[in-house]
Design an enzyme around this catalytic site. Structure first.
Site, PDB file in Angstrom:
ATOM      1  N   HIS A 103      -4.802  25.580  19.193  1.00  0.00           N
ATOM      2  CA  HIS A 103      -4.711  26.325  20.460  1.00  0.00           C
ATOM      3  C   HIS A 103      -5.627  27.533  20.304  1.00  0.00           C
ATOM      4  O   HIS A 103      -5.282  28.506  19.646  1.00  0.00           O
ATOM      5  CB  HIS A 103      -3.269  26.764  20.733  1.00  0.00           C
ATOM      6  CG  HIS A 103      -2.372  25.615  21.055  1.00  0.00           C
ATOM      7  ND1 HIS A 103      -2.569  24.814  22.172  1.00  0.00           N
ATOM      8  CD2 HIS A 103      -1.295  25.105  20.421  1.00  0.00           C
ATOM      9  CE1 HIS A 103      -1.637  23.874  22.198  1.00  0.00           C
ATOM     10  NE2 HIS A 103      -0.853  24.021  21.155  1.00  0.00           N
ATOM     11  N   ASN A 119       2.907  19.367  11.346  1.00  0.00           N
ATOM     12  CA  ASN A 119       2.043  19.903  12.406  1.00  0.00           C
ATOM     13  C   ASN A 119       2.269  21.406  12.568  1.00  0.00           C
ATOM     14  O   ASN A 119       3.418  21.858  12.548  1.00  0.00           O
ATOM     15  CB  ASN A 119       2.400  19.175  13.721  1.00  0.00           C
ATOM     16  CG  ASN A 119       1.426  19.427  14.845  1.00  0.00           C
ATOM     17  OD1 ASN A 119       0.208  19.268  14.664  1.00  0.00           O
ATOM     18  ND2 ASN A 119       1.925  19.799  16.022  1.00  0.00           N
ATOM     19  N   GLU A 152       5.787  23.281  13.075  1.00  0.00           N
ATOM     20  CA  GLU A 152       5.832  24.758  13.030  1.00  0.00           C
ATOM     21  C   GLU A 152       6.899  25.322  12.107  1.00  0.00           C
ATOM     22  O   GLU A 152       7.621  26.253  12.474  1.00  0.00           O
ATOM     23  CB  GLU A 152       6.003  25.316  14.454  1.00  0.00           C
ATOM     24  CG  GLU A 152       4.906  24.855  15.397  1.00  0.00           C
ATOM     25  CD  GLU A 152       5.053  25.406  16.821  1.00  0.00           C
ATOM     26  OE1 GLU A 152       6.097  26.003  17.132  1.00  0.00           O
ATOM     27  OE2 GLU A 152       4.113  25.227  17.612  1.00  0.00           O
ATOM     28  N   ASP A 178      -6.837  23.115  22.853  1.00  0.00           N
ATOM     29  CA  ASP A 178      -7.212  23.686  24.148  1.00  0.00           C
ATOM     30  C   ASP A 178      -7.853  25.040  23.875  1.00  0.00           C
ATOM     31  O   ASP A 178      -7.643  25.632  22.819  1.00  0.00           O
ATOM     32  CB  ASP A 178      -6.067  23.730  25.169  1.00  0.00           C
ATOM     33  CG  ASP A 178      -4.859  24.558  24.745  1.00  0.00           C
ATOM     34  OD1 ASP A 178      -4.884  25.171  23.650  1.00  0.00           O
ATOM     35  OD2 ASP A 178      -3.889  24.603  25.512  1.00  0.00           O
ATOM     36  N   GLU A 219      -3.550  19.525  19.249  1.00  0.00           N
ATOM     37  CA  GLU A 219      -3.198  20.140  20.543  1.00  0.00           C
ATOM     38  C   GLU A 219      -4.339  21.006  21.061  1.00  0.00           C
ATOM     39  O   GLU A 219      -4.110  22.069  21.652  1.00  0.00           O
ATOM     40  CB  GLU A 219      -1.917  20.981  20.404  1.00  0.00           C
ATOM     41  CG  GLU A 219      -0.747  20.194  19.846  1.00  0.00           C
ATOM     42  CD  GLU A 219       0.576  20.961  19.787  1.00  0.00           C
ATOM     43  OE1 GLU A 219       0.680  22.039  20.400  1.00  0.00           O
ATOM     44  OE2 GLU A 219       1.503  20.466  19.122  1.00  0.00           O
TER      45      GLU A 219
HETATM   46  C1  XIL Z   1       4.499  23.231  25.129  1.00  0.00           C
HETATM   47  C2  XIL Z   1       4.330  22.452  26.425  1.00  0.00           C
HETATM   48  O1  XIL Z   1       2.955  22.313  26.682  1.00  0.00           O
HETATM   49  C3  XIL Z   1       5.019  23.171  27.565  1.00  0.00           C
HETATM   50  O2  XIL Z   1       5.002  22.373  28.742  1.00  0.00           O
HETATM   51  C4  XIL Z   1       6.464  23.504  27.195  1.00  0.00           C
HETATM   52  O3  XIL Z   1       7.040  24.281  28.212  1.00  0.00           O
HETATM   53  C5  XIL Z   1       6.518  24.252  25.887  1.00  0.00           C
HETATM   54  O4  XIL Z   1       5.854  23.492  24.875  1.00  0.00           O
HETATM   55  N1  XIL Z   1       3.084  23.871  20.260  1.00  0.00           N
HETATM   56  C6  XIL Z   1       3.640  22.611  20.371  1.00  0.00           C
HETATM   57  C7  XIL Z   1       3.853  22.023  21.718  1.00  0.00           C
HETATM   58  O5  XIL Z   1       3.865  21.947  19.354  1.00  0.00           O
HETATM   59  O6  XIL Z   1       4.968  21.190  21.762  1.00  0.00           O
HETATM   60  C8  XIL Z   1       3.956  23.097  22.792  1.00  0.00           C
HETATM   61  O7  XIL Z   1       3.999  22.455  24.056  1.00  0.00           O
HETATM   62  C9  XIL Z   1       2.803  24.044  22.684  1.00  0.00           C
HETATM   63  C10 XIL Z   1       2.784  24.740  21.340  1.00  0.00           C
END
Ligand code: XIL
Length: 343
Positions: free
Chosen positions: A234, A198, A157, A266, A264
């Site tokens: 996401h 990422n 990020e 979802d 990631e």
């Molecule tokens: C999130 C986790 O899922 C949570 O449990 C934590 O509190 C915060 O981080 N982008 C990312 C992940 O790269 O590491 C994040 O994970 C979600 C967004």
């Protein structure tokens, strides 16, 4: 001779036959189908792995996925509060689980502006001091897992939603070239791991993904050791991977010579319609993301940010493929179909 076997034994035998036929009717799990197609299918793993009250968690993780990533356990603040002091027990347990179940490991993440120890977040460092801090951390962590983590999210990020590099303690102290130093430190710490950039919000073609594309192209041109790019994905159930031109986006990064991962995934349950309609829309998004990856030869992994709605960072919107009682949702079946299995 007609069986005079005791009725209990006969009942047991009949029960066993029913179970056997059910087992035959069971669809192949996601990982078996993915393996036939040379794809990795992963899940982020949180705290429930060793909860004796939730044996389904470990069972499903082992049965359905051939790649795991720690949801939090490999982040800087999870491993260390004090400079030079590291506790690897939680992360080591996950790596052990993966080895026992024939799964690869994604490492997440070495350099990120969140979940940092306070002394890194708030410290005032010169350029040289911060580079030393980064190098020590990357060496400690990627060095510890050397040979066991197949892919590292080296930088997470780094691009701002408003354009330009995000204001982070690393950018402030070092300047824009902190990224290339991070990749070089990671290569030195674990020469076999594939090194990834990422980010989120860059899944389709848009101004943020354009910017990340330019950034990674420049890093490649400079000879920085970067092997791949991760798209977090996401999403929510109103998102359309096709409309967003996700396949095209993945392909342009692949054409830079980068390996591509969805890291990631979802999908929040959102939008109008009945619950059934929203579940179907969610399933469609999962399938379309997987199809976009399958259409790109260098896209080698799709990782979900968890697998059960019981444990999700956005649990209220039920974004995963098993419900909170570990029952497969339409999204699970859609992934099976997208992998060429039967529902
Ligand atoms: C999130 C986790 O899922 C949570 O449990 C934590 O509190 C915060 O981080 N982008 C990312 C992940 O790269 O590491 C994040 O994970 C979600 C967004």
């Amino acid at each position: 001779m007609r069986s005079r076997a005791n009725p209990l034994l006969r009942t047991l035998a009949a029960g066993a036959a029913v179970l056997a036929s059910l087992a035959l009717a069971q669809p192949a799990p996601l990982r078996a189908l993915a393996e036939q197609r040379g794809l990795l299918i992963g899940a982020a793993v949180g705290g429930a792995l060793y909860d004796p009250l939730e044996p389904e968690y470990a069972q499903i993780l082992a049965r359905e996925f051939n790649l795991v990533v720690a949801e939090n356990a490999m982040k800087w603040a999870s491993l260390s509060n004090e400079r030079g002091q590291y506790g690897f027990a939680g992360a080591d347990a996950l790596v052990r689980f993966a080895r026992q179940h024939g799964q690869r490991v994604r490492g997440h993440t070495l350099i990120w502006h969140e979940q940092l120890p306070a002394w890194v977040r708030n410290g005032a460092f010169s350029r040289e001091a911060m580079l030393a801090v980064m190098q020590e951390h990357i060496q400690a962590v990627a060095g510890h897992f050397r040979g066991q983590v197949a892919y590292w999210d080296v930088v997470n990020e780094a691009v701002s939603d408003r354009g330009g590099l995000r204001e982070t303690p690393f950018l402030r102290a070092v300047g824009p070239d902190y990224l290339e130093h991070a990749f070089r430190f990671a290569r030195a710490a674990d020469p076999q791991a594939k090194l990834f950039y990422n980010d989120y919000g860059a899944d389709g073609i848009n101004t943020k993904s354009d910017e990340i594309y330019a950034l990674l192209k420049a890093l490649k041109a400079k000879g920085v050791p970067i092997d791949g790019v991760g798209f977090q994905a996401h999403l929510d159930s109103t998102f359309s991977p096709r409309q967003a031109r996700m396949r095209e986006n993945l392909q342009r990064f692949a054409d830079l010579g980068l390996e591509v991962h969805i890291t990631e995934l979802d999908v929040l349950l959102r939008g109008a319609g009945t619950r059934e309609e929203r579940l179907e829309a969610q399933a469609r998004v999962y399938a379309e993301v997987l199809e976009a990856c399958r259409a790109v030869a260098r896209c080698t992994a799709v990782t979900l940010w968890g697998f059960t709605d019981a444990y999700s960072w956005r649990a209220a919107a039920e974004p995963l493929i098993f419900d909170a009682l570990y029952r497969p949702k339409p999204a699970y079946h859609a992934l099976l179909r997208a992998l060429g299995g039967t529902p």
